[in-house]
Write a protein that holds these residues in place. Structure first.
Motif, PDB file in Angstrom:
ATOM      1  N   THR A 130     -19.172  -9.382 -22.337  1.00  0.00           N
ATOM      2  CA  THR A 130     -19.020 -10.432 -23.119  1.00  0.00           C
ATOM      3  C   THR A 130     -19.216  -9.982 -24.744  1.00  0.00           C
ATOM      4  OG1 THR A 130     -21.628 -10.700 -22.985  1.00  0.00           O
ATOM      5  CG2 THR A 130     -20.249 -12.036 -21.537  1.00  0.00           C
ATOM      6  N   GLU A 131     -20.133  -8.917 -25.081  1.00  0.00           N
ATOM      7  CA  GLU A 131     -20.399  -8.572 -26.345  1.00  0.00           C
ATOM      8  C   GLU A 131     -19.714  -7.488 -26.862  1.00  0.00           C
ATOM      9  OE1 GLU A 131     -24.676  -8.809 -27.480  1.00  0.00           O
ATOM     10  OE2 GLU A 131     -24.730 -10.567 -26.215  1.00  0.00           O
ATOM     11  N   LEU A 132     -19.267  -6.799 -26.003  1.00  0.00           N
ATOM     12  CA  LEU A 132     -18.779  -5.259 -26.333  1.00  0.00           C
ATOM     13  C   LEU A 132     -17.070  -5.134 -25.740  1.00  0.00           C
ATOM     14  CD1 LEU A 132     -21.998  -3.010 -25.955  1.00  0.00           C
ATOM     15  CD2 LEU A 132     -21.003  -4.010 -28.043  1.00  0.00           C
ATOM     16  N   ARG A 189     -24.875 -10.047 -33.551  1.00  0.00           N
ATOM     17  CA  ARG A 189     -23.559 -10.263 -32.681  1.00  0.00           C
ATOM     18  C   ARG A 189     -22.202  -9.726 -33.666  1.00  0.00           C
ATOM     19  NH1 ARG A 189     -22.991 -13.975 -27.647  1.00  0.00           N
ATOM     20  NH2 ARG A 189     -20.933 -13.069 -26.769  1.00  0.00           N
ATOM     21  N   GLU A 190     -21.913 -10.163 -34.807  1.00  0.00           N
ATOM     22  CA  GLU A 190     -21.032  -9.804 -35.452  1.00  0.00           C
ATOM     23  C   GLU A 190     -20.951  -8.474 -35.856  1.00  0.00           C
ATOM     24  OE1 GLU A 190     -23.821 -11.733 -38.470  1.00  0.00           O
ATOM     25  OE2 GLU A 190     -23.158 -11.978 -36.342  1.00  0.00           O
ATOM     26  N   HIS A 191     -21.980  -7.908 -36.290  1.00  0.00           N
ATOM     27  CA  HIS A 191     -21.983  -6.424 -36.616  1.00  0.00           C
ATOM     28  C   HIS A 191     -21.780  -5.528 -35.258  1.00  0.00           C
ATOM     29  CE1 HIS A 191     -24.352  -7.209 -40.634  1.00  0.00           C
ATOM     30  NE2 HIS A 191     -22.941  -7.392 -40.574  1.00  0.00           N
ATOM     31  N   ARG A 192     -22.347  -6.209 -33.965  1.00  0.00           N
ATOM     32  CA  ARG A 192     -22.313  -5.393 -32.919  1.00  0.00           C
ATOM     33  C   ARG A 192     -20.862  -5.156 -32.553  1.00  0.00           C
ATOM     34  NH1 ARG A 192     -25.725  -6.639 -27.580  1.00  0.00           N
ATOM     35  NH2 ARG A 192     -26.120  -4.467 -27.066  1.00  0.00           N
ATOM     36  N   ALA A 193     -20.207  -6.307 -32.922  1.00  0.00           N
ATOM     37  CA  ALA A 193     -18.762  -6.342 -32.537  1.00  0.00           C
ATOM     38  C   ALA A 193     -17.798  -5.444 -33.614  1.00  0.00           C
ATOM     39  CB  ALA A 193     -18.080  -7.635 -32.722  1.00  0.00           C
ATOM     40  N   ALA A 194     -18.294  -5.269 -34.551  1.00  0.00           N
ATOM     41  CA  ALA A 194     -17.642  -4.579 -35.452  1.00  0.00           C
ATOM     42  C   ALA A 194     -17.760  -3.238 -35.165  1.00  0.00           C
ATOM     43  CB  ALA A 194     -18.029  -4.634 -36.799  1.00  0.00           C
ATOM     44  N   THR A 231     -21.199  -7.313 -10.406  1.00  0.00           N
ATOM     45  CA  THR A 231     -22.871  -7.533 -10.691  1.00  0.00           C
ATOM     46  C   THR A 231     -22.934  -8.975 -11.569  1.00  0.00           C
ATOM     47  OG1 THR A 231     -23.415  -5.467 -10.428  1.00  0.00           O
ATOM     48  CG2 THR A 231     -24.892  -6.881 -11.653  1.00  0.00           C
ATOM     49  N   ALA A 232     -21.945  -9.260 -12.287  1.00  0.00           N
ATOM     50  CA  ALA A 232     -21.858 -10.256 -13.320  1.00  0.00           C
ATOM     51  C   ALA A 232     -21.468 -11.492 -12.445  1.00  0.00           C
ATOM     52  CB  ALA A 232     -20.830 -10.049 -14.371  1.00  0.00           C
ATOM     53  N   ARG A 233     -20.687 -11.319 -11.607  1.00  0.00           N
ATOM     54  CA  ARG A 233     -20.140 -12.473 -10.725  1.00  0.00           C
ATOM     55  C   ARG A 233     -21.242 -12.826  -9.816  1.00  0.00           C
ATOM     56  NH1 ARG A 233     -14.012 -10.979  -8.560  1.00  0.00           N
ATOM     57  NH2 ARG A 233     -13.175 -10.510 -10.611  1.00  0.00           N
ATOM     58  N   LEU A 234     -21.962 -12.029  -9.457  1.00  0.00           N
ATOM     59  CA  LEU A 234     -23.329 -12.172  -8.377  1.00  0.00           C
ATOM     60  C   LEU A 234     -24.058 -13.019  -9.313  1.00  0.00           C
ATOM     61  CD1 LEU A 234     -24.696 -11.871  -5.778  1.00  0.00           C
ATOM     62  CD2 LEU A 234     -25.385  -9.744  -6.573  1.00  0.00           C
ATOM     63  N   ASP A 235     -24.431 -12.527 -10.421  1.00  0.00           N
ATOM     64  CA  ASP A 235     -25.489 -13.023 -11.415  1.00  0.00           C
ATOM     65  C   ASP A 235     -25.005 -14.637 -11.783  1.00  0.00           C
ATOM     66  OD1 ASP A 235     -27.633 -13.498 -13.202  1.00  0.00           O
ATOM     67  OD2 ASP A 235     -26.169 -12.911 -14.784  1.00  0.00           O
ATOM     68  N   ALA A 236     -23.682 -14.793 -11.909  1.00  0.00           N
ATOM     69  CA  ALA A 236     -23.372 -16.150 -12.341  1.00  0.00           C
ATOM     70  C   ALA A 236     -23.607 -17.064 -11.048  1.00  0.00           C
ATOM     71  CB  ALA A 236     -22.095 -15.944 -12.664  1.00  0.00           C
TER      72      ALA A 236
END
Length: 437
Positions: free
Chosen positions: A108-110, A139-144, A56-61
């Motif tokens: 990308t974010e998780l 985003r930085e807290h989400r990654a943590a 799905t990500a590839r199709l979106d891109a």
């Protein structure tokens, strides 16, 4: 031509045909092998949903790049991609857009959640929960939070959906409590009631309510059903609750319930009086932030509601509630309440159903004693299942319970921690507040 040279759809179709041929082949298979095969298929199904997200990500891109090259306006970039995904998955456009959003965010974010999803440790819903519960964070807290919760994929796989949400909320609250409070305030402002058609000329009437109101309503309906059943009402528990709900709504609005409703909050003394962020627990619901628990208790104390406090104690090493003994054969009164508070939900892994039965782990005939350590909280279905042929359960001194299935497979569970681990015995307060009629 090798498999990696085949078009993606053809390769997947070939794999599906091979799997179908295996399932159609006759032959006797051992019970343990059947259980293992079911488990492997579950893992495969999770990997399949991760592969769908990747494609799905590839199709979106590809589609968005094509739109950009065609000179589409910025606000038009990505338009229609969710519909394409929905048609491919034979689902509604709304669900297609949700799948698309998940495919854009998780890889990308998780990254740790994405790795666990690709390896089959969690399913698509688990990845959705992580993305949803961390959406309010920078985003930085989400990654943590992603690293703290999903960094150990094996530990992540052992969490039930409710346990996963509780862990995420705890980590999120610790890193950005202000964002969590703002999100909760916004959610409370969006309370509403919906009506959807159900099969056989029925409907689903659903209310989205603040936690205190929702749990209070549930407790009132449960109490009504328990009373009616005890008096010999032939209706089922659910039928009584549904009829009571309709009767109370059609009777007109009320400021308070017609009968007193008792609810319970369990939290550490540091969380109540010292401003600590130790997670609290609301009976019939589950974990809630310390800030919300303080708000509920303070609101009860200032609204002419009856408030009582009972002290419990948690282990300084594990955070679990410590055991208590009783001389009776059955679990009743404070002992049954203690086991419910300790276990919170059914002790069966990944069940998450409310505790309905407090019973002996090995049966009273075998243990000849009744204690908190020898008891466990189970839902009705799981308590009956443990009496089936060749099911065995054993309680260990450390508070864990190991269940052995008829196939020989074993599952071990522990009570969830009720308090943060400290160097001393942790006082835990159970507050019962009564909403007067």
């Amino acid at each position: 031509m090798t498999t990696d040279q085949l078009p993606a759809a053809a390769a997947i179709a070939a794999l599906r045909g091979e799997l179908r041929s295996i399932l159609d082949s006759p032959g006797a298979v051992q019970q343990a092998e059947l259980v293992d095969a079911i488990g492997e298929l579950e893992t495969l199904g999770r990997v399949v949903t991760a592969a769908q997200a990747e494609l799905t990500a590839r199709l979106d891109a590809s589609l968005t790049r094509e739109q950009e090259e065609a000179g589409a306006r910025p606000e038009e970039i990505g338009r229609g991609v969710g519909h394409v995904v929905a048609l491919a998955r034979r689902e509604s456009p709304h669900r297609g857009r949700r799948h698309l959003s998940l495919a854009r965010i998780v890889p990308t974010e998780l990254p740790h959640t994405w790795a666990a999803w690709k390896s089959g440790h969690i399913d698509e819903w688990g990845a959705t929960v992580v993305a949803r519960e961390t959406a309010c964070l920078p985003r930085e807290h989400r990654a943590a939070v992603d690293e703290a919760v999903a960094g150990d994929a094996d530990a992540l796989a052992q969490l039930s959906p409710r346990q996963l949400m509780a862990r995420l909320r705890s980590e999120t609250e610790a890193r950005d409590p202000g964002a969590c409070v703002a999100r909760r305030r916004k959610a409370e402002s969006e309370r509403h009631v919906t009506l959807r058609p159900a099969p056989d000329c029925m409907t689903w009437l659903t209310a989205l309510l603040p936690v205190k109101d929702g749990v209070a309503a549930w407790a009132a309906l449960t109490r009504t059903a328990d009373t009616a059943r005890a008096e010999g009402d032939p209706r089922t528990h659910g039928q009584v609750m549904a009829d009571a709900l309709v009767a109370s709504v059609l009777a007109g609005p009320h400021e308070r319930p017609s009968t007193p409703v008792s609810l319970g909050v369990v939290m550490t003394d540091a969380a109540l009086f010292g401003g600590a962020d130790d997670e609290a627990h609301l009976e019939d619901l589950g974990p809630i932030p310390a800030e919300l628990a303080r708000e509920i208790v303070c609101g009860a104390a200032t609204a002419e509601e009856e408030l009582s406090i009972r002290r419990l104690y948690a282990s300084p090493t594990t955070g679990e509630l410590v055991s208590m003994d009783a001389r009776t054969r059955t679990f009743r009164g404070n002992l049954a309440k203690f086991v419910k508070l300790r276990d919170r939900t059914c002790r069966t892994p990944w069940c998450d159903a409310p505790v309905r039965h407090v019973d002996h782990v090995t049966g009273w005939q075998s243990s000849r004693s009744t204690s908190a350590r020898g008891g466990q909280g189970l839902c009705e279905a799981c308590n009956y299942a443990k009496t089936a042929h060749r099911w065995r359960a054993r309680a260990a001194p450390d508070g864990s319970v190991t269940t052995t299935l008829p196939t020989g497979h074993q599952h071990t569970t522990r009570p969830p921690p009720i308090a943060m681990v400290r160097r001393r015995i942790v006082p835990v307060l159970q507050m019962d507040y009564v909403i007067a009629g």
